[in-house]
Write a protein that holds these residues in place. Sequence first.
Motif, PDB file in Angstrom:
ATOM      1  N   LEU A   1      -9.423   3.141  -1.851  1.00  0.00           N
ATOM      2  CA  LEU A   1      -8.089   3.477  -2.349  1.00  0.00           C
ATOM      3  C   LEU A   1      -7.918   3.049  -3.804  1.00  0.00           C
ATOM      4  CD1 LEU A   1      -5.967   2.391   0.754  1.00  0.00           C
ATOM      5  CD2 LEU A   1      -6.333   4.737  -0.039  1.00  0.00           C
ATOM      6  N   ARG A   2      -8.373   1.840  -4.117  1.00  0.00           N
ATOM      7  CA  ARG A   2      -8.254   1.328  -5.488  1.00  0.00           C
ATOM      8  C   ARG A   2      -9.082   2.156  -6.464  1.00  0.00           C
ATOM      9  NH1 ARG A   2      -9.998  -4.526  -5.420  1.00  0.00           N
ATOM     10  NH2 ARG A   2     -11.979  -3.501  -5.011  1.00  0.00           N
TER      11      ARG A   2
ATOM     12  N   ILE B   1      -2.624  -1.995  -4.908  1.00  0.00           N
ATOM     13  CA  ILE B   1      -3.561  -1.960  -3.780  1.00  0.00           C
ATOM     14  C   ILE B   1      -4.540  -3.131  -3.855  1.00  0.00           C
ATOM     15  CG2 ILE B   1      -5.462  -0.625  -2.767  1.00  0.00           C
ATOM     16  CD1 ILE B   1      -3.828   1.889  -3.622  1.00  0.00           C
TER      17      ILE B   1
ATOM     18  N   ARG C   1      -9.678  -0.557   1.276  1.00  0.00           N
ATOM     19  CA  ARG C   1      -8.974  -1.019   0.084  1.00  0.00           C
ATOM     20  C   ARG C   1      -9.752  -0.669  -1.183  1.00  0.00           C
ATOM     21  NH1 ARG C   1      -7.530  -7.285  -1.129  1.00  0.00           N
ATOM     22  NH2 ARG C   1      -9.797  -7.391  -1.214  1.00  0.00           N
TER      23      ARG C   1
ATOM     24  N   GLY D   1       2.004   1.958  -3.387  1.00  0.00           N
ATOM     25  CA  GLY D   1       0.909   2.554  -4.143  1.00  0.00           C
ATOM     26  C   GLY D   1       0.756   4.035  -3.845  1.00  0.00           C
ATOM     27  N   GLN D   2       0.943   4.421  -2.582  1.00  0.00           N
ATOM     28  CA  GLN D   2       0.861   5.837  -2.239  1.00  0.00           C
ATOM     29  C   GLN D   2       2.014   6.621  -2.852  1.00  0.00           C
ATOM     30  OE1 GLN D   2       1.502   7.030   1.826  1.00  0.00           O
ATOM     31  NE2 GLN D   2       0.001   8.671   1.702  1.00  0.00           N
TER      32      GLN D   2
ATOM     33  N   VAL E   1       0.836  -1.207   0.000  1.00  0.00           N
ATOM     34  CA  VAL E   1       0.000   0.000   0.000  1.00  0.00           C
ATOM     35  C   VAL E   1       0.865   1.248   0.000  1.00  0.00           C
ATOM     36  CG1 VAL E   1      -1.742   1.278   1.295  1.00  0.00           C
ATOM     37  CG2 VAL E   1      -1.905  -1.196   1.114  1.00  0.00           C
TER      38      VAL E   1
ATOM     39  N   LEU F   1      -5.870   6.391   3.421  1.00  0.00           N
ATOM     40  CA  LEU F   1      -4.671   5.624   3.744  1.00  0.00           C
ATOM     41  C   LEU F   1      -4.216   5.882   5.178  1.00  0.00           C
ATOM     42  CD1 LEU F   1      -2.473   3.703   2.823  1.00  0.00           C
ATOM     43  CD2 LEU F   1      -1.142   5.671   2.091  1.00  0.00           C
TER      44      LEU F   1
END
Length: 434
Positions: free
Chosen positions: A90-91, A198, A87, A27-28, A24, A136
């Motif tokens: 975020l996705r 993610i 999740r 991904g950020q 994660v 997040l």
Amino acid sequence: MSAPTTDTGRTRPLVLRNRAFGTVWLGQVLTQAAVRMFQVGVSWWLVAYAVTSGRGLASGLFMAVSTLPAVTLAPVVARAVARFAHRSLLRAAAGAAGATAAALAVWACASDLPLAAAYAATLALATCQAFFDPCLTTSVPELVDDEDIEAATGFELSTQSLASLGGALLGALIVDRAGVAGLAVGCAAAYLCAAALITTARFRTSPAEDAEAAGEGAEARRTLRQVLADLPFVRKILVCFAAANLFTTAVFVVIPLYTKSVLQGGGGTVALLEASLGAGTLIGSFTGARVPGRPTVVGSVGLGTMAVVLALPGLIAERPVIAGCLAVAGWCVGVIGVRFVALFQRLVPTSDKPAFFAVMQALLGATFPVASLLFGLLGDHLSAQTLCLIQAAGLVPAACALALLRERATTTDTEAADVPAQETRPLADAGGQR
């Protein structure tokens, strides 16, 4: 969640021993690098290529638009973070941003890109990021154990500096070589990779938390005003930093103007200065927990140091001077961020975190549009060196106000948060036990 680690395992960096958090976090890094690359690249495109007069206003307006969603959508973001699986949210945010960047790339390749399209694109990307970042931050306890919160906070906050270091390095350079079309292609690739990462991460939810959430129901959904009303010490800290942000965030408008008018440089110079700021913030993010002192003392000293180093480029117009000053300013930002976000993680009740982190982002970001427009307008009438001096002078009152809070205890906030006293110990003590 990965299996409990041994003491030997805990010597490894958190992103390596906790696969879910590492995925994660990466991904950020990609999403924030993409949005920073887009902001720096388009801001330089406006100043160097697209606008011949009123460059300061055009650049300032662009940066203001890029921060509006975080401010205006705070209540919507808080409800979304509290309601939907983290999740999934975020996705969805990363995927929507990737689709937006891809559409802009197609448009820029097919024809000349109008200014309105660039402004609309940054508004859409900033909207996606406004959902991504507080979601997040709220998800950290779902990814790491309590003893890893400071480490997780350091890694999480380091993404912004990594974004400035990587994204800002590439933004202006890509625009110089491939235009806005190439910039949009790179952003789309980063966002879509983040969405894919993610998707593979596993978030945990404690059964006790599930039962508590089901029992509390609507009573747990307090308004943003109620959350801050019960945290007076935290509220005062946020006000101090909001005031400081009015002057610190103006650096993103000042850098391209300083490069163009004072240093007579190009995209490479913009990349150097942005990278200096990002590298300093990155170092500060990883060393912040080791800086001794109470958070308010560290914060006031950090703001005072920033005032000094932001004033120097206004007096000495040399590329190494401003690069070094930006690196020191970035380090201060990184240290302050780690100390205070980790403090907030412990003071704010779990049920209030979605609302709190959304309002924190909104409150701290509320001054960004004002700062961008104000310094953009001033940049058309005053020299960039004068803008540096104005920034420095504006930080002094905020540093003094924060220093005055150091004698105030946090018991009111602790009681409101209803957490054990040992969990609200000063970050100097907590950081030493990482």
